[in-house]
Write a protein that holds these residues in place. Structure first.
Motif, PDB file in Angstrom:
ATOM      1  N   VAL A   1      37.348  26.640  22.838  1.00  0.00           N
ATOM      2  CA  VAL A   1      36.487  27.792  22.587  1.00  0.00           C
ATOM      3  C   VAL A   1      35.184  27.389  21.886  1.00  0.00           C
ATOM      4  O   VAL A   1      34.195  28.110  21.933  1.00  0.00           O
ATOM      5  N   ASP A   2      35.168  26.218  21.252  1.00  0.00           N
ATOM      6  CA  ASP A   2      33.990  25.750  20.527  1.00  0.00           C
ATOM      7  C   ASP A   2      33.064  24.888  21.375  1.00  0.00           C
ATOM      8  O   ASP A   2      32.029  24.433  20.899  1.00  0.00           O
ATOM      9  N   VAL A   3      33.435  24.624  22.630  1.00  0.00           N
ATOM     10  CA  VAL A   3      32.628  23.792  23.528  1.00  0.00           C
ATOM     11  C   VAL A   3      31.775  24.706  24.398  1.00  0.00           C
ATOM     12  O   VAL A   3      32.282  25.641  25.012  1.00  0.00           O
ATOM     13  N   ALA A   4      30.476  24.437  24.455  1.00  0.00           N
ATOM     14  CA  ALA A   4      29.548  25.303  25.198  1.00  0.00           C
ATOM     15  C   ALA A   4      29.065  24.628  26.471  1.00  0.00           C
ATOM     16  O   ALA A   4      28.733  23.441  26.476  1.00  0.00           O
ATOM     17  N   LEU A   5      29.012  25.414  27.540  1.00  0.00           N
ATOM     18  CA  LEU A   5      28.398  24.993  28.787  1.00  0.00           C
ATOM     19  C   LEU A   5      26.997  25.594  28.806  1.00  0.00           C
ATOM     20  O   LEU A   5      26.836  26.804  28.636  1.00  0.00           O
ATOM     21  N   GLN A   6      25.980  24.728  28.969  1.00  0.00           N
ATOM     22  CA  GLN A   6      24.594  25.168  28.844  1.00  0.00           C
ATOM     23  C   GLN A   6      23.779  24.696  30.040  1.00  0.00           C
ATOM     24  O   GLN A   6      24.022  23.608  30.572  1.00  0.00           O
ATOM     25  N   PHE A   7      22.812  25.524  30.434  1.00  0.00           N
ATOM     26  CA  PHE A   7      21.930  25.182  31.548  1.00  0.00           C
ATOM     27  C   PHE A   7      20.492  25.190  31.074  1.00  0.00           C
ATOM     28  O   PHE A   7      20.108  26.000  30.236  1.00  0.00           O
TER      29      PHE A   7
END
Length: 133
Positions: free
Chosen positions: A9-15
């Motif tokens: 839940v603390d890992v972000a997928l970013q573009f």
């Protein structure tokens, strides 16, 4: 002393937008796939054992989530799918470690159940090296 574990839940997928990386809203699960081919180097001198050498590497990201109205990162995905443009993606760990690279959006279904929230899934196929920063 207890180990420090990373929660998904603390890992972000970013573009990447025009100027910065933005977090994908509504995202639930994600998988960072890293694979390597093997090249068969077996000869008659291998004593009956297969011998292999490392070959080409490849990577991809699979993710899914809830569709959030007016989410900028989701709009980036929509545009990339419709316009066949590559994307820059980051998988950002809470420790500050980042996996980053260029991807092609190769699958982008939307699920429309009558009794639940609207969701999406995406397969992002790496093009070139996956950088660890």
């Amino acid at each position: 002393m207890a180990e420090k574990n990373i929660r998904g839940v603390d890992v972000a997928l970013q573009f990447k937008s025009e100027t910065e990386y933005i977090k994908l809203g509504g995202q639930r699960g994600a998988t960072l796939n890293r694979d390597k081919e093997t090249l068969d180097a077996t000869t008659k001198d291998s004593s009956g054992w297969r011998e292999n050498l490392p070959g080409l590497k490849e990577w991809s990201v699979e993710c899914d989530g809830l569709i959030v109205v007016d989410d900028n990162a989701y709009t980036i995905l929509e545009d990339a799918f419709n316009e066949d443009t590559p994307l820059s993606v980051q998988v950002a760990m809470p420790s500050g470690q980042i996996y980053e690279g260029e991807v092609i959006l190769t699958s982008f279904p939307i699920e429309l159940p009558y009794d639940d929230l609207v969701t999406y899934s995406a397969t992002l196929t790496g093009s070139g090296a996956l950088q660890k920063k």
